[in-house]
Design a protein around this motif. Structure first.
Motif, PDB file in Angstrom:
ATOM      1  N   GLU A  11      39.335  11.658 -16.580  1.00  0.00           N
ATOM      2  CA  GLU A  11      40.722  11.200 -16.418  1.00  0.00           C
ATOM      3  C   GLU A  11      40.802  10.069 -15.395  1.00  0.00           C
ATOM      4  O   GLU A  11      41.468   9.060 -15.621  1.00  0.00           O
ATOM      5  N   LYS A  12      40.116  10.218 -14.280  1.00  0.00           N
ATOM      6  CA  LYS A  12      40.113   9.173 -13.255  1.00  0.00           C
ATOM      7  C   LYS A  12      39.477   7.889 -13.774  1.00  0.00           C
ATOM      8  O   LYS A  12      39.951   6.786 -13.481  1.00  0.00           O
ATOM      9  N   LEU A  13      38.404   8.004 -14.547  1.00  0.00           N
ATOM     10  CA  LEU A  13      37.760   6.828 -15.126  1.00  0.00           C
ATOM     11  C   LEU A  13      38.695   6.106 -16.095  1.00  0.00           C
ATOM     12  O   LEU A  13      38.834   4.883 -16.049  1.00  0.00           O
ATOM     13  N   LEU A  14      39.339   6.868 -16.957  1.00  0.00           N
ATOM     14  CA  LEU A  14      40.266   6.258 -17.911  1.00  0.00           C
ATOM     15  C   LEU A  14      41.434   5.592 -17.198  1.00  0.00           C
ATOM     16  O   LEU A  14      41.853   4.491 -17.564  1.00  0.00           O
ATOM     17  N   LEU A  17      40.677   2.202 -15.835  1.00  0.00           N
ATOM     18  CA  LEU A  17      40.569   1.133 -16.829  1.00  0.00           C
ATOM     19  C   LEU A  17      41.927   0.564 -17.210  1.00  0.00           C
ATOM     20  O   LEU A  17      42.027  -0.578 -17.631  1.00  0.00           O
ATOM     21  N   ASP A  18      42.965   1.352 -17.100  1.00  0.00           N
ATOM     22  CA  ASP A  18      44.289   0.934 -17.543  1.00  0.00           C
ATOM     23  C   ASP A  18      45.332   1.326 -16.495  1.00  0.00           C
ATOM     24  O   ASP A  18      46.130   2.218 -16.707  1.00  0.00           O
ATOM     25  N   SER A  19      45.298   0.658 -15.375  1.00  0.00           N
ATOM     26  CA  SER A  19      46.242   0.957 -14.314  1.00  0.00           C
ATOM     27  C   SER A  19      47.653   0.559 -14.728  1.00  0.00           C
ATOM     28  O   SER A  19      47.847  -0.487 -15.350  1.00  0.00           O
ATOM     29  N   LYS A  23      55.627  -4.423 -14.423  1.00  0.00           N
ATOM     30  CA  LYS A  23      56.121  -5.652 -15.065  1.00  0.00           C
ATOM     31  C   LYS A  23      55.769  -5.660 -16.553  1.00  0.00           C
ATOM     32  O   LYS A  23      56.607  -5.989 -17.397  1.00  0.00           O
ATOM     33  N   ILE A  24      54.533  -5.305 -16.868  1.00  0.00           N
ATOM     34  CA  ILE A  24      54.116  -5.255 -18.270  1.00  0.00           C
ATOM     35  C   ILE A  24      54.870  -4.155 -19.008  1.00  0.00           C
ATOM     36  O   ILE A  24      55.327  -4.353 -20.138  1.00  0.00           O
ATOM     37  N   ASP A  25      55.030  -3.004 -18.373  1.00  0.00           N
ATOM     38  CA  ASP A  25      55.777  -1.908 -18.991  1.00  0.00           C
ATOM     39  C   ASP A  25      57.204  -2.335 -19.313  1.00  0.00           C
ATOM     40  O   ASP A  25      57.731  -2.027 -20.379  1.00  0.00           O
ATOM     41  N   ALA A  26      57.845  -3.064 -18.401  1.00  0.00           N
ATOM     42  CA  ALA A  26      59.217  -3.527 -18.620  1.00  0.00           C
ATOM     43  C   ALA A  26      59.277  -4.526 -19.775  1.00  0.00           C
ATOM     44  O   ALA A  26      60.204  -4.487 -20.598  1.00  0.00           O
ATOM     45  N   LEU A  27      58.292  -5.401 -19.865  1.00  0.00           N
ATOM     46  CA  LEU A  27      58.256  -6.368 -20.966  1.00  0.00           C
ATOM     47  C   LEU A  27      58.081  -5.661 -22.308  1.00  0.00           C
ATOM     48  O   LEU A  27      58.744  -6.013 -23.298  1.00  0.00           O
ATOM     49  N   TRP A  28      57.202  -4.661 -22.354  1.00  0.00           N
ATOM     50  CA  TRP A  28      57.001  -3.923 -23.595  1.00  0.00           C
ATOM     51  C   TRP A  28      58.250  -3.136 -23.968  1.00  0.00           C
ATOM     52  O   TRP A  28      58.603  -3.042 -25.152  1.00  0.00           O
ATOM     53  N   ALA A  29      58.931  -2.558 -22.996  1.00  0.00           N
ATOM     54  CA  ALA A  29      60.172  -1.817 -23.268  1.00  0.00           C
ATOM     55  C   ALA A  29      61.227  -2.756 -23.846  1.00  0.00           C
ATOM     56  O   ALA A  29      61.920  -2.413 -24.816  1.00  0.00           O
TER      57      ALA A  29
END
Length: 56
Positions: A11-14, A17-19, A23-29
């Protein structure tokens, strides 16, 4: 190392990789909401998942 400990490491490794990026989350929403509105207005059509998966 037991299964729970291995899962924790995985879980920590995954996560590393995708922190999360707010800003990106808001753009996708915003994009998702825009697409839903366009669909509701009849500006775009839905494509069945089976068709998409078969293509790709």
């Amino acid at each position: 190392m037991n299964a729970k400990e291995r899962a924790n490491v995985a879980e920590k490794l995954l996560f590393s990789l995708d922190s999360p990026n707010s800003k990106i989350d808001a753009l996708w929403a915003k994009e998702a909401n825009s697409r839903v509105e366009a669909y509701k207005k009849g500006e775009i059509e839905a494509i069945p998942a089976e068709e998409v998966f078969a293509k790709y």
